[in-house]
Design a protein around this motif. Structure first.
Motif, PDB file in Angstrom:
ATOM      1  N   ARG A   1      81.541  61.638  25.564  1.00 19.74           N
ATOM      2  CA  ARG A   1      80.107  61.507  25.594  1.00 19.74           C
ATOM      3  C   ARG A   1      79.624  60.115  25.817  1.00 19.74           C
ATOM      4  O   ARG A   1      78.625  59.920  26.496  1.00 19.74           O
ATOM      5  N   ARG A   2      80.469  59.153  25.157  1.00 13.70           N
ATOM      6  CA  ARG A   2      79.937  57.685  25.295  1.00 13.70           C
ATOM      7  C   ARG A   2      80.054  57.332  26.658  1.00 13.70           C
ATOM      8  O   ARG A   2      79.329  56.553  27.087  1.00 13.70           O
ATOM      9  N   LEU A   3      80.957  57.692  27.386  1.00 12.50           N
ATOM     10  CA  LEU A   3      81.329  57.475  28.792  1.00 12.50           C
ATOM     11  C   LEU A   3      80.136  57.909  29.735  1.00 12.50           C
ATOM     12  O   LEU A   3      79.705  57.382  30.776  1.00 12.50           O
ATOM     13  N   ARG A   4      79.622  58.987  29.164  1.00 14.96           N
ATOM     14  CA  ARG A   4      78.237  59.600  29.860  1.00 14.96           C
ATOM     15  C   ARG A   4      77.166  58.598  30.117  1.00 14.96           C
ATOM     16  O   ARG A   4      76.410  58.618  30.819  1.00 14.96           O
ATOM     17  N   GLY A   5      77.105  57.837  29.062  1.00 14.47           N
ATOM     18  CA  GLY A   5      75.933  56.952  28.874  1.00 14.47           C
ATOM     19  C   GLY A   5      74.782  57.385  28.762  1.00 14.47           C
ATOM     20  O   GLY A   5      74.389  58.629  28.125  1.00 14.47           O
ATOM     21  N   GLN A   6      73.808  56.833  29.579  1.00 18.57           N
ATOM     22  CA  GLN A   6      72.331  57.352  29.468  1.00 18.57           C
ATOM     23  C   GLN A   6      72.076  58.458  30.363  1.00 18.57           C
ATOM     24  O   GLN A   6      70.911  58.817  30.658  1.00 18.57           O
TER      25      GLN A   6
ATOM     26  N   ASN B   1      84.309  65.911  21.785  1.00 21.83           N
ATOM     27  CA  ASN B   1      84.712  64.810  22.433  1.00 21.83           C
ATOM     28  C   ASN B   1      83.785  63.665  22.567  1.00 21.83           C
ATOM     29  O   ASN B   1      83.238  63.626  23.425  1.00 21.83           O
ATOM     30  N   SER B   2      83.612  62.750  21.421  1.00 19.84           N
ATOM     31  CA  SER B   2      82.812  61.791  21.256  1.00 19.84           C
ATOM     32  C   SER B   2      82.933  60.542  22.418  1.00 19.84           C
ATOM     33  O   SER B   2      82.171  59.905  22.854  1.00 19.84           O
ATOM     34  N   THR B   3      84.300  60.430  22.719  1.00 19.38           N
ATOM     35  CA  THR B   3      84.512  59.516  23.656  1.00 19.38           C
ATOM     36  C   THR B   3      84.042  59.829  25.129  1.00 19.38           C
ATOM     37  O   THR B   3      83.450  58.620  25.797  1.00 19.38           O
TER      38      THR B   3
ATOM     39  N   GLU C   1      82.265  67.925  26.235  1.00 19.14           N
ATOM     40  CA  GLU C   1      81.632  67.160  25.014  1.00 19.14           C
ATOM     41  C   GLU C   1      81.777  67.889  24.037  1.00 19.14           C
ATOM     42  O   GLU C   1      82.041  67.163  22.903  1.00 19.14           O
TER      43      GLU C   1
END
Length: 439
Positions: free
Chosen positions: A13-18, A9-11, A50
């Protein structure tokens, strides 16, 4: 685009950010509190999302995620439609699971889940019914698969959540059934080694959880047996995390039974098991267990040294390696365990300060812990020579007993009432004693 059954779930993962997975899990838990939800989110859960293992979250997590990301749908967060993961392969999220569900049992599970989220006394009846269904040995497969392992894991989560909200007394007898099933599944064997590893870990954690229900409801012999079973499971599976958990609870039980030196030794054994796990919070809890044993032995110096270690480890913060079961261990619990140490050493005024802080820090959503910490406060105040304040705190506990069923809390309150009898001419104390006698 939603994640496929086998794609990350790359989306999300991007929402998790740093943020690290552990940091993001803490944000999820904080968001849950904001809307009155309770989720046992940890770094492992975020990793499962993720990786695509969790294709659609359960209803509690859905509400939390949509609260965190307003205006977005589950699909916008990278999840698959709920109806597409209704089958056996899709049931890997932490919602109640029934083994070998037919269409009618799937519908029943949804009803149970809605009742589970609603709260109140019906919650205990509904959710423990699902535990009982898990305990139906007539429905066991010849070899355990992933859905059976998930069912055991979900039973553990249900027990922990219900205990936090309502206490142990109403749960213990029903929770024994899924425990028997878990070990029957282990005996039957699994389709894969990875599944068998999950079953060992799940069965061991379930044994600890059922042992805690026995412990908290005053069934100390039963608790000792369940903890020993968990420890044996950990040793067979070479699971250091489960071993540390079992020893932590064994140390707690030994302290409550007056076996203080055994409490120290169990806590130290737990520390040895946990040393390589990379979880400072787990080491902090085990140091507090050890401190409690030293306090019971009246060894103030050793107790203070253990308390110092506990605070040092706690200050290191959360880590990815923190076990899921430690979601209860925050600053409030740390203050409570320290309060018990000072109380055992006879410093009741100092103990009361820590107990008051524990009660103030605890999220009111967890009624059982609020009642426990406030009962500790009442007892410490009574022994510190503050009877009116103790009666006030005791009255708060009585208010909570309508929704909390814990023999531990009731026993503590009874001890406080006995301590306050010489002060019964005080109007506030007299009113408390009258209410307590009626209850």
């Amino acid at each position: 685009m939603a994640a496929s059954p086998h794609s990350p779930n790359s989306t999300f993962r991007r929402l998790r950010g740093q943020h690290s997975p552990a940091e993001f899990a803490a944000l999820v838990r904080r968001a849950a509190k904001e809307i009155g939800e309770t989720v046992s989110c940890d770094a492992r859960y975020i990793g499962r999302v993720e990786s695509g293992e969790i294709r659609c979250p359960n209803y509690a997590y859905e509400r939390v995620f949509l609260h965190m990301f307003p205006g977005r749908t589950l699909a916008d967060l990278g999840f698959s439609p709920r109806e597409s993961v209704r089958g056996r392969s899709g049931r890997r999220d932490p919602s109640p699971v029934l083994i070998h569900r037919s269409p009618s049992s799937a519908k029943e599970s949804d009803v149970l889940r809605r009742a589970f989220m609603a709260g109140g006394s019906a919650t205990v009846a509904a959710a423990t019914l699902s535990l009982t269904l898990l305990g139906d040995t007539r429905r066991l497969p010849s070899r355990a698969g992933e859905s059976e392992a998930a069912a055991v894991e979900d039973a553990v989560r249900q027990i922990r959540l219900l205990d936090d909200r309502h206490g142990a007394d109403a749960l213990y007898r029903r929770a024994a059934e899924p425990l028997r099933t878990a070990y029957a599944l282990l005996d039957a064997g699994a389709t894969r080694q990875s599944t068998e590893d999950r079953l060992h870990a799940g069965a061991g954690e379930l044994a600890v959880s059922v042992g805690w229900l026995a412990h908290d409801s005053g069934r100390f012999d039963d608790a000792r047996s369940h903890y020993a079973e968990a420890l044996a499971t950990a040793r067979v599976a070479r699971d250091a995390g489960l071993e540390a958990h079992a020893f932590s609870n064994m140390a707690f039980l030994a302290r409550d039974c007056g076996r203080s030196r055994e409490a120290v030794r169990a806590a130290q054994a737990g520390r040895r098991a946990a040393r390589a796990l990379g979880s400072p919070r787990l080491l902090s809890l085990l140091a507090l267990r050890e401190a409690g044993g030293w306090a019971g032995l009246a060894d103030r110096k050793a107790c203070e040294e253990a308390l110092t270690r506990a605070h040092t480890e706690f200050s290191r913060g959360e880590a990815d390696a923190d076990p899921e079961w430690m979601s209860f261990f925050g600053e409030a619990e740390l203050e409570s365990l320290e309060a018990r140490c000072w109380s055992a050493l006879g410093e009741h005024a100092r103990a009361a300060r820590h107990a008051r802080r524990a009660a103030d820090l605890q999220d009111p959503h967890f009624a059982r812990n609020v009642a426990l910490y406030t009962a500790e406060l009442a007892g410490d105040l009574a022994r510190a020579g503050a009877p009116d304040e103790a009666a006030w705190a005791g009255g708060r506990v009585l208010d909570l007993l309508a929704e909390v069923q814990s023999t531990r809390v009731r026993s503590m309150l009874s001890e406080t009432a006995v301590t306050l009898v010489p002060h019964q001419r005080s109007p506030r104390v007299g009113a408390f004693l009258t209410r307590h006698a009626a209850v």
